[in-house]
Design a protein around this motif. Structure first.
Motif, PDB file in Angstrom:
ATOM      1  N   PHE A  38       0.840  -1.280  -0.109  1.00  0.00           N
ATOM      2  CA  PHE A  38       0.009  -0.008   0.108  1.00  0.00           C
ATOM      3  C   PHE A  38       1.010   1.023   0.101  1.00  0.00           C
ATOM      4  O   PHE A  38       1.911   1.284   0.757  1.00  0.00           O
ATOM      5  N   PRO A  39       0.462   2.394  -0.721  1.00  0.00           N
ATOM      6  CA  PRO A  39      -0.718   2.519  -1.562  1.00  0.00           C
ATOM      7  C   PRO A  39      -0.370   2.137  -3.038  1.00  0.00           C
ATOM      8  O   PRO A  39      -0.219   3.037  -3.807  1.00  0.00           O
ATOM      9  N   GLN A  40       0.295   0.929  -3.502  1.00  0.00           N
ATOM     10  CA  GLN A  40       0.772   0.532  -4.580  1.00  0.00           C
ATOM     11  C   GLN A  40       0.087  -0.446  -5.398  1.00  0.00           C
ATOM     12  O   GLN A  40      -0.911  -0.910  -5.097  1.00  0.00           O
ATOM     13  N   THR A  41       0.439  -0.899  -6.541  1.00  0.00           N
ATOM     14  CA  THR A  41       0.182  -1.815  -7.384  1.00  0.00           C
ATOM     15  C   THR A  41       1.523  -2.748  -7.558  1.00  0.00           C
ATOM     16  O   THR A  41       2.469  -2.338  -7.259  1.00  0.00           O
ATOM     17  N   HIS A  42       1.082  -3.581  -8.658  1.00  0.00           N
ATOM     18  CA  HIS A  42       2.342  -4.700  -9.097  1.00  0.00           C
ATOM     19  C   HIS A  42       3.631  -3.713  -9.700  1.00  0.00           C
ATOM     20  O   HIS A  42       4.694  -4.168  -9.403  1.00  0.00           O
ATOM     21  N   LEU A  43       3.220  -2.523 -10.052  1.00  0.00           N
ATOM     22  CA  LEU A  43       4.187  -1.743 -10.579  1.00  0.00           C
ATOM     23  C   LEU A  43       5.570  -1.402  -9.597  1.00  0.00           C
ATOM     24  O   LEU A  43       6.491  -1.216 -10.065  1.00  0.00           O
ATOM     25  N   LEU A  63      -3.038  -7.525  -6.028  1.00  0.00           N
ATOM     26  CA  LEU A  63      -3.639  -8.014  -5.032  1.00  0.00           C
ATOM     27  C   LEU A  63      -5.372  -8.008  -5.355  1.00  0.00           C
ATOM     28  O   LEU A  63      -5.806  -6.872  -6.061  1.00  0.00           O
ATOM     29  N   ARG A  64      -6.035  -8.869  -4.985  1.00  0.00           N
ATOM     30  CA  ARG A  64      -7.609  -8.587  -5.056  1.00  0.00           C
ATOM     31  C   ARG A  64      -7.961  -7.190  -4.420  1.00  0.00           C
ATOM     32  O   ARG A  64      -7.246  -6.879  -3.195  1.00  0.00           O
ATOM     33  N   GLY A  65      -8.626  -6.371  -4.934  1.00  0.00           N
ATOM     34  CA  GLY A  65      -9.063  -4.910  -4.357  1.00  0.00           C
ATOM     35  C   GLY A  65      -8.047  -4.054  -4.782  1.00  0.00           C
ATOM     36  O   GLY A  65      -8.288  -2.669  -4.315  1.00  0.00           O
ATOM     37  N   TYR A  66      -7.163  -4.421  -5.609  1.00  0.00           N
ATOM     38  CA  TYR A  66      -6.246  -3.293  -5.959  1.00  0.00           C
ATOM     39  C   TYR A  66      -5.856  -3.373  -7.218  1.00  0.00           C
ATOM     40  O   TYR A  66      -6.187  -4.280  -8.191  1.00  0.00           O
ATOM     41  N   GLY A  67      -5.346  -2.147  -7.936  1.00  0.00           N
ATOM     42  CA  GLY A  67      -4.935  -1.882  -9.113  1.00  0.00           C
ATOM     43  C   GLY A  67      -6.187  -2.445 -10.193  1.00  0.00           C
ATOM     44  O   GLY A  67      -7.084  -2.115 -10.240  1.00  0.00           O
ATOM     45  N   ALA A  68      -5.436  -3.357 -11.252  1.00  0.00           N
ATOM     46  CA  ALA A  68      -6.376  -3.713 -12.135  1.00  0.00           C
ATOM     47  C   ALA A  68      -7.230  -5.080 -11.855  1.00  0.00           C
ATOM     48  O   ALA A  68      -7.870  -5.671 -12.814  1.00  0.00           O
ATOM     49  N   LEU A 211      -1.925   6.780  -7.578  1.00  0.00           N
ATOM     50  CA  LEU A 211      -3.124   7.446  -7.049  1.00  0.00           C
ATOM     51  C   LEU A 211      -4.429   7.183  -7.746  1.00  0.00           C
ATOM     52  O   LEU A 211      -5.305   7.075  -7.282  1.00  0.00           O
ATOM     53  N   ASP A 212      -4.245   7.067  -9.139  1.00  0.00           N
ATOM     54  CA  ASP A 212      -5.261   6.710  -9.738  1.00  0.00           C
ATOM     55  C   ASP A 212      -6.205   5.340  -9.665  1.00  0.00           C
ATOM     56  O   ASP A 212      -7.286   5.152  -9.350  1.00  0.00           O
ATOM     57  N   ALA A 213      -5.207   4.188  -9.223  1.00  0.00           N
ATOM     58  CA  ALA A 213      -5.639   3.121  -8.913  1.00  0.00           C
ATOM     59  C   ALA A 213      -6.204   3.027  -7.381  1.00  0.00           C
ATOM     60  O   ALA A 213      -7.416   2.401  -7.012  1.00  0.00           O
ATOM     61  N   CYS A 214      -5.442   3.811  -6.570  1.00  0.00           N
ATOM     62  CA  CYS A 214      -6.209   3.749  -4.934  1.00  0.00           C
ATOM     63  C   CYS A 214      -7.422   4.447  -5.202  1.00  0.00           C
ATOM     64  O   CYS A 214      -8.609   4.039  -4.385  1.00  0.00           O
ATOM     65  N   ARG A 215      -7.692   5.620  -5.952  1.00  0.00           N
ATOM     66  CA  ARG A 215      -8.951   6.183  -6.279  1.00  0.00           C
ATOM     67  C   ARG A 215      -9.960   5.548  -6.522  1.00  0.00           C
ATOM     68  O   ARG A 215     -11.035   5.684  -6.130  1.00  0.00           O
ATOM     69  N   PRO A 219     -13.301   1.370  -1.215  1.00  0.00           N
ATOM     70  CA  PRO A 219     -13.714   0.449  -0.576  1.00  0.00           C
ATOM     71  C   PRO A 219     -13.043  -0.650  -0.306  1.00  0.00           C
ATOM     72  O   PRO A 219     -13.000  -1.240   0.826  1.00  0.00           O
ATOM     73  N   SER A 220     -12.271  -1.116  -1.359  1.00  0.00           N
ATOM     74  CA  SER A 220     -11.779  -2.467  -1.166  1.00  0.00           C
ATOM     75  C   SER A 220     -10.440  -2.124  -0.397  1.00  0.00           C
ATOM     76  O   SER A 220      -9.759  -3.155   0.470  1.00  0.00           O
ATOM     77  N   ILE A 221      -9.800  -1.295  -0.536  1.00  0.00           N
ATOM     78  CA  ILE A 221      -8.638  -0.922   0.269  1.00  0.00           C
ATOM     79  C   ILE A 221      -8.853  -0.991   1.809  1.00  0.00           C
ATOM     80  O   ILE A 221      -8.143  -1.483   2.719  1.00  0.00           O
ATOM     81  N   VAL A 222      -9.854  -0.111   2.070  1.00  0.00           N
ATOM     82  CA  VAL A 222     -10.581   0.014   3.376  1.00  0.00           C
ATOM     83  C   VAL A 222     -10.799  -1.453   4.003  1.00  0.00           C
ATOM     84  O   VAL A 222     -10.407  -1.676   5.191  1.00  0.00           O
ATOM     85  N   ALA A 223     -11.436  -2.110   3.169  1.00  0.00           N
ATOM     86  CA  ALA A 223     -11.932  -3.569   3.611  1.00  0.00           C
ATOM     87  C   ALA A 223     -10.637  -4.392   3.853  1.00  0.00           C
ATOM     88  O   ALA A 223     -10.675  -5.193   4.848  1.00  0.00           O
ATOM     89  N   ASP A 224      -9.707  -4.254   3.080  1.00  0.00           N
ATOM     90  CA  ASP A 224      -8.304  -4.941   3.505  1.00  0.00           C
ATOM     91  C   ASP A 224      -7.738  -4.514   4.721  1.00  0.00           C
ATOM     92  O   ASP A 224      -7.400  -5.510   5.578  1.00  0.00           O
TER      93      ASP A 224
END
Length: 305
Positions: A38-43, A63-68, A211-215, A219-224
């Motif tokens: 957090f707050p990243q993606t596979h990149l 991860l589920r809930g993140y990125g694409a 930031l685009d991915a997190c925006r 809901p899923s990031i908070v759920a994580d």
């Protein structure tokens, strides 16, 4: 899909009912899965992954809930236990569920056994995979994190202010999501700025992608994070009581949190791992981006054990 890791093929892989993960794959040789934080993606693994793909099959999922990857509602499914059965009181973002995703991803790509490295949130998923699926995980690396149960044990007093986001996102559904969604770039950007030892390691286009991915995933990031204050603690506590440990070679790389928060991180990890290499490093939190050659070398040393 936005930014990609050059030279990697991208695949969308079903891992559970209604859930597919976006994964970048390249290389050949023994398989290694890299999980982002957090707050990243596979990149975040782009440099390390390219290095290791020279002699390994490298798999970098969101991860589920993140990125694409897919973002199911928090109550969409039950969590799988260590035997693959479901806990009726589980949550879609329990680390047990997310770890099962990764094992299913690797198997779908042809790998019943694989090495696994995770950073931050991804390290918590990797830790849970190591406990729940020891026959599948050959080697385990966890970067800059404590196991969930230990993390909550050490967060106390005024020093816990550094983890305010943990407490915010642990609150019942509704308020945290609305607060973060009101200014997502400020919220997620705060951590990119605060935790970076070398801000230049995250160039503007990558920061924008994060930031685009997190925006799009509030809901899923908070759920994580909410799961880490609930069901994840329950799972860790049950494993500690049962004496379950990580049996594969384990490498942990951490900043010197203990000096600031007053605990012995290496001792905490030794309580979980039989074959542990714990190293305190001088990088910022985003170490795979700040010191990719060093991180790749640490992972190669782990895989040689």
């Amino acid at each position: 899909m936005g930014l990609l890791i050059p030279g990697f093929d991208y695949r969308r892989v079903p891992v559970a009912d209604g859930v597919s993960l976006n994964a970048a794959v390249a290389g050949s040789g023994s398989p290694l899965v890299l999980l982002h934080g957090f707050p990243q993606t596979h990149l975040m693994w782009r440099h390390v992954a390219a290095d290791l793909a020279a002699d390994h099959t490298v798999i970098c999922p969101d991860l589920r809930g993140y990125g694409a990857s897919d973002k199911p509602p928090a109550d969409a499914d039950a969590t799988a236990d260590a035997d693959g059965a479901a806990d009726a009181d589980g949550a879609a973002y329990a680390k047990r569920t997310m770890a099962a995703d990764i094992v299913a991803l690797a198997r779908a790509l042809g790998h019943d056994r694989f090495a696994l490295a995770g950073h931050d949130r991804g390290a918590l998923v990797a830790f849970r995979a190591g406990l729940d699926h020891p026959a599948a995980i050959t080697h385990l690396a966890c970067l800059d994190v404590l196991p969930t149960l230990d993390m909550w044990d050490v967060m106390r007093g005024t020093t816990a202010a550094v983890g305010f986001h943990l407490y915010l996102m642990a609150q019942p559904p509704g308020l945290p999501e609305r607060m973060i969604a009101a200014c997502p770039d400020d919220f997620f950007g705060h951590f990119l700025d605060l935790w970076a030892g070398d801000p230049g390691a995250i160039p503007a286009e990558v920061r924008t992608a994060y930031l685009d991915a997190c925006r799009a995933a509030v809901p899923s990031i908070v759920a994580d994070y909410r799961a880490s204050a609930g069901v994840d603690v329950d799972h860790d506590r049950a494993d500690r009581a049962a004496g379950r440990r990580l049996t594969m070679p384990v490498t942990v790389l951490q900043q010197d949190w203990g000096a600031a928060l007053g605990y012995d991180a290496a001792a905490m990890w030794r309580a979980w791992a039989d074959d542990l290499e714990h190293r305190t490093v001088g990088y910022g939190h985003f170490m795979a981006e700040e010191a990719p050659a060093d991180i790749a070398e640490h992972l190669r040393e782990l895989l040689a054990r």
